[in-house]
Design a protein around this motif. Structure first.
Motif, PDB file in Angstrom:
ATOM      1  N   CYS A  71       0.872  -1.179   0.000  1.00  0.00           N
ATOM      2  CA  CYS A  71       0.000   0.000   0.000  1.00  0.00           C
ATOM      3  C   CYS A  71       0.909   1.229   0.000  1.00  0.00           C
ATOM      4  O   CYS A  71       1.514   1.568   1.009  1.00  0.00           O
ATOM      5  N   THR A  72       1.031   1.860  -1.149  1.00  0.00           N
ATOM      6  CA  THR A  72       1.934   3.003  -1.256  1.00  0.00           C
ATOM      7  C   THR A  72       1.193   4.301  -0.963  1.00  0.00           C
ATOM      8  O   THR A  72       0.166   4.591  -1.567  1.00  0.00           O
ATOM      9  N   LEU A  73       1.727   5.044  -0.033  1.00  0.00           N
ATOM     10  CA  LEU A  73       1.178   6.336   0.347  1.00  0.00           C
ATOM     11  C   LEU A  73       2.261   7.392   0.153  1.00  0.00           C
ATOM     12  O   LEU A  73       3.438   7.068   0.010  1.00  0.00           O
ATOM     13  N   LYS A  74       1.863   8.649   0.157  1.00  0.00           N
ATOM     14  CA  LYS A  74       2.838   9.726   0.037  1.00  0.00           C
ATOM     15  C   LYS A  74       3.881   9.602   1.139  1.00  0.00           C
ATOM     16  O   LYS A  74       3.582   9.136   2.239  1.00  0.00           O
ATOM     17  N   THR A  75       5.086  10.038   0.850  1.00  0.00           N
ATOM     18  CA  THR A  75       6.158   9.997   1.838  1.00  0.00           C
ATOM     19  C   THR A  75       5.924  11.075   2.896  1.00  0.00           C
ATOM     20  O   THR A  75       5.154  12.025   2.680  1.00  0.00           O
ATOM     21  N   CYS A  76       6.624  10.932   4.012  1.00  0.00           N
ATOM     22  CA  CYS A  76       6.542  11.937   5.077  1.00  0.00           C
ATOM     23  C   CYS A  76       6.976  13.298   4.550  1.00  0.00           C
ATOM     24  O   CYS A  76       6.378  14.318   4.877  1.00  0.00           O
ATOM     25  N   LYS A  77       8.002  13.312   3.706  1.00  0.00           N
ATOM     26  CA  LYS A  77       8.497  14.562   3.142  1.00  0.00           C
ATOM     27  C   LYS A  77       7.436  15.221   2.264  1.00  0.00           C
ATOM     28  O   LYS A  77       7.217  16.431   2.333  1.00  0.00           O
ATOM     29  N   GLN A  78       6.754  14.416   1.435  1.00  0.00           N
ATOM     30  CA  GLN A  78       5.694  14.967   0.579  1.00  0.00           C
ATOM     31  C   GLN A  78       4.562  15.549   1.419  1.00  0.00           C
ATOM     32  O   GLN A  78       4.039  16.628   1.113  1.00  0.00           O
ATOM     33  N   LEU A  79       4.179  14.849   2.476  1.00  0.00           N
ATOM     34  CA  LEU A  79       3.110  15.355   3.332  1.00  0.00           C
ATOM     35  C   LEU A  79       3.541  16.594   4.097  1.00  0.00           C
ATOM     36  O   LEU A  79       2.765  17.545   4.232  1.00  0.00           O
ATOM     37  N   SER A  80       4.782  16.607   4.585  1.00  0.00           N
ATOM     38  CA  SER A  80       5.245  17.772   5.343  1.00  0.00           C
ATOM     39  C   SER A  80       5.330  19.004   4.452  1.00  0.00           C
ATOM     40  O   SER A  80       5.082  20.118   4.903  1.00  0.00           O
ATOM     41  N   THR A  81       5.650  18.806   3.161  1.00  0.00           N
ATOM     42  CA  THR A  81       5.685  19.919   2.205  1.00  0.00           C
ATOM     43  C   THR A  81       4.290  20.517   2.033  1.00  0.00           C
ATOM     44  O   THR A  81       4.134  21.725   1.881  1.00  0.00           O
ATOM     45  N   SER A  82       3.273  19.659   2.086  1.00  0.00           N
ATOM     46  CA  SER A  82       1.888  20.125   1.964  1.00  0.00           C
ATOM     47  C   SER A  82       1.404  20.792   3.241  1.00  0.00           C
ATOM     48  O   SER A  82       0.374  21.454   3.249  1.00  0.00           O
ATOM     49  N   GLY A  83       2.106  20.575   4.350  1.00  0.00           N
ATOM     50  CA  GLY A  83       1.761  21.243   5.607  1.00  0.00           C
ATOM     51  C   GLY A  83       0.992  20.367   6.575  1.00  0.00           C
ATOM     52  O   GLY A  83       0.489  19.304   6.230  1.00  0.00           O
ATOM     53  N   ARG A  84       0.899  20.862   7.800  1.00  0.00           N
ATOM     54  CA  ARG A  84       0.167  20.140   8.845  1.00  0.00           C
ATOM     55  C   ARG A  84      -1.280  19.944   8.438  1.00  0.00           C
ATOM     56  O   ARG A  84      -1.901  20.823   7.860  1.00  0.00           O
TER      57      ARG A  84
END
Length: 152
Positions: free
Chosen positions: A78-91
């Motif tokens: 199950c591939t989800l966005k990386t932590c880095k990708q999510l952190s770039t999008s913000g909290r």
């Protein structure tokens, strides 16, 4: 249920499918077998016990819904966005995958750090803002309300 080494499950009989869930999954199954009228009940567990397979098994075989935090390694493709990708999008950002056949949703949500949750009854659905400018997917709200502890 106390861990007692090889005698932990003395007196419990598990099906081959239940045996496949491992030690932590068998603990949850053993406890769920004690729930009277278990149909449509909901159990919450932390990342030591939770797996996609356990959520699916409880729903399919016992009619019990589950929700819990997941460790990153049991995502099983199950591939989800990386932590880095999510952190770039913000909290408050999140990514989700819902498996229609298994009827399990997996949500990765980012607040101060990422947390992954799996559930057989709720996914991101309604996003509610609890903190200023931070959205919470429904799965996080349910876990925070009924689970063991806040996942961040």
């Amino acid at each position: 249920m106390m861990y007692g080494g090889e005698i932990t499950f003395c007196g419990y009989l598990f099906s081959p499918e239940e045996e496949q869930l491992g030690m932590s999954g068998k603990v949850v199954v053993a406890l769920c077998k004690s729930i009277p009228n278990s149909q449509c009940q909901i159990v919450y567990f932390d990342n030591f016990f939770c797996s996609i397979e356990l959520n699916q098994f409880l729903r399919d075989d016992y009619g019990i819904f589950g929700l819990g935090t997941l460790r990153a390694n049991p995502l099983r493709g199950c591939t989800l966005k990386t932590c880095k990708q999510l952190s770039t999008s913000g909290r408050g950002s999140y990514d989700q995958k819902v498996e229609d056949i298994k009827k399990v949703g997996v949500v990765k949500w980012y607040d101060n750090r990422a947390v992954v949750l799996a559930s057989s009854y709720v996914a991101s659905n309604i996003v509610t803002a609890i903190k200023v400018d931070i959205g919470f997917p429904a799965v996080v709200i349910y876990y925070n309300t009924h689970g063991l502890s806040r996942p961040d």
